[in-house]
Design an enzyme around this catalytic site. Structure first.
Site, short mmCIF file in Angstrom:
data_model
loop_
_atom_site.label_atom_id
_atom_site.label_comp_id
_atom_site.label_asym_id
_atom_site.label_seq_id
_atom_site.Cartn_x
_atom_site.Cartn_y
_atom_site.Cartn_z
N GLY A 129 21.82 23.72 58.55
CA GLY A 129 21.40 24.26 59.84
C GLY A 129 20.02 23.77 60.25
O GLY A 129 19.79 23.44 61.42
N ASP A 130 19.11 23.70 59.30
CA ASP A 130 17.77 23.18 59.59
C ASP A 130 17.83 21.72 60.02
O ASP A 130 17.15 21.30 60.96
CB ASP A 130 16.89 23.30 58.35
CG ASP A 130 16.31 24.69 58.17
OD1 ASP A 130 16.24 25.45 59.15
OD2 ASP A 130 15.93 25.03 57.03
N ASP A 131 18.61 20.92 59.30
CA ASP A 131 18.72 19.50 59.65
C ASP A 131 19.28 19.32 61.05
O ASP A 131 18.78 18.51 61.84
CB ASP A 131 19.61 18.77 58.64
CG ASP A 131 18.86 18.35 57.39
OD1 ASP A 131 17.66 18.01 57.49
OD2 ASP A 131 19.46 18.33 56.30
N GLY A 182 16.77 20.42 63.63
CA GLY A 182 15.73 19.39 63.74
C GLY A 182 16.22 18.20 64.56
O GLY A 182 15.49 17.66 65.41
#
Length: 403
Positions: free
Chosen positions: A181-183, A186
């Site tokens: 999810g972070d990737d 981003g």
């Protein structure tokens, strides 16, 4: 195509396609730093504003052998400069707003409302820089019933339904082994900045760009959100696909391979290779109806061969297949080296390490890792001088921010 042919018109006077773009990044952990990392890799001048005590990713393992530096922090903060500021102080806020006044983009990933409470939110920056592109990345977004909730990557994966489908069909929910999810947030943050910059260049208008982990995961869920809204079942399939077979992992004499046949023409090639030409006529619907039998046949064929033999045979016939590698395996692959996906970098403590390189290749404006992640405040004096502070003021500001 050979590498030298791809780069035959490359320029070497630019840091990348975003040479000259100025980005102020006030972030922590992974999603925000990843958005900044992408723009930095593209050649932008990214100035990371970090609390003088350092952000959490500097202290989270894995560490480099023989070094106090952390792999994840070094990976996502390369190609940046670093200024240490406490934004909750008047002096820190003043410097930050002066930085923003000279910038094209601001990226932040604090909980919604946090930076506004410090006087450095979108509204505060837009007053002094109306055409700013201000990217806010958060778990649930800037608005909505859950927008004020804390969120980390596995929370977002679980909220979105992703963990309910991951893992073995007979097992429980399982998160991804990476910051998925972070990737994705981003990546969407960087894309959002690029789209907003295009609009700014056409109209002179800046804007607030709202990116959430939740939206990013749902957007890339292959239509599962729509299926869910329609009440359609979405079974947990493990390594297999609902719409095609064989698509699976298979054991060989010295490891495992993964192969998949989405096209009937590929199955028509594989069936004779396995010694079953009488099955070559089977189309997708029939193969799906006989999934267990198909998997058994492919499994038996692979079980008497090495990984290398299976992969080379299938590749020679245009069928996608690979050894199931570990990251240790793939780090030694010649193809990974040829693609510059590992680049040796001298880190801030003087040691050298292989860091994951930029993923996108530009034939005219090639990108690379230009510098390692800097220590906290490495560029304080340089950047404060650019903002017009005297040497005495710089020394006073640095001392005050440390305290």
């Amino acid at each position: 195509m050979e590498k030298q042919d791809f780069y035959r018109h490359a320029r070497h006077d630019k840091t990348g396609p975003y040479d000259g773009l100025v980005v102020i990044e006030v972030t922590t952990s992974w999603a925000g730093p990843m958005a900044g990392c992408l723009l930095a890799d593209f050649g932008a001048r990214v100035i990371k504003v970090e609390h003088p005590m350092g952000e959490v990713m500097r202290r989270l393992p894995l560490g480099f052998p023989g070094s106090k530096l952390m792999i994840q922090h070094e990976t996502v903060n390369r190609n940046k400069q670093n200024v240490s500021l406490n934004l909750q102080t008047p002096a820190g806020r003043e410097v930050f707003l002066k930085l923003c006044a000279k910038a094209d983009v601001v990226i932040e990933n604090f909980r919604p409302g946090t930076l506004s409470s410090w006087g450095v939110g979108y509204g505060d920056v837009a007053k002094i820089k109306p055409d700013i592109v201000y990217v806010s990345i958060s778990g649930f977004g800037q608005f909505g019933p859950l927008s004020d909730r804390a969120c980390y990557d596995p929370i977002a994966q679980s909220y979105c339904g992703w963990t309910s489908l991951n893992g073995d069909p007979d097992g429980g929910p399982m998160k991804a082994p990476t910051f998925l999810g972070d990737d994705l947030a981003g990546l969407h943050g960087a894309l959002g900045a690029m789209a907003a910059l295009r609009h700014r260049d056409q109209t002179g208008e800046g804007q607030h760009v709202d990116v959430s982990l939740i939206d990013s995961l749902l957007h890339t869920s292959n239509g599962h959100l729509t299926a869910g809204a329609l009440g359609l079942p979405i079974p947990k399939t493990g390594n297999e696909y609902l719409m095609a077979t064989p698509v699976n992992e298979y054991r060989c004499t010295n490891g495992h391979v993964f192969t998949g046949m989405l096209l009937d023409s590929h199955w028509a090639v594989l069936a004779p290779l396995m010694g079953h030409p009488e099955l070559a006529h089977m189309k997708v619907p029939e193969r799906l109806a006989r999934r267990a039998e198909v998997n058994r046949l492919v499994s038996e064929w692979c079980s008497h061969q090495t990984v290398e033999s299976v992969v080379e045979t299938l590749a020679a016939h245009g069928i996608a297949a690979t050894r199931i590698n570990t990251f240790q395996d793939v780090a030694g692959e010649a193809h990974v080296a040829a693609r510059d996906m590992l680049q040796t970098v001298r880190l801030s403590d003087g040691t050298e390490a292989p860091l994951t390189g930029p993923s996108i290749k530009f034939s005219r404006t090639p990108t690379r890792i230009r510098n390692a992640a800097p220590p906290v405040g490495q560029h304080n004096a340089e950047i404060l001088a650019e903002l017009g502070y005297s040497q005495a003021e710089i020394e006073r500001l640095i001392s005050e921010q440390r305290n």
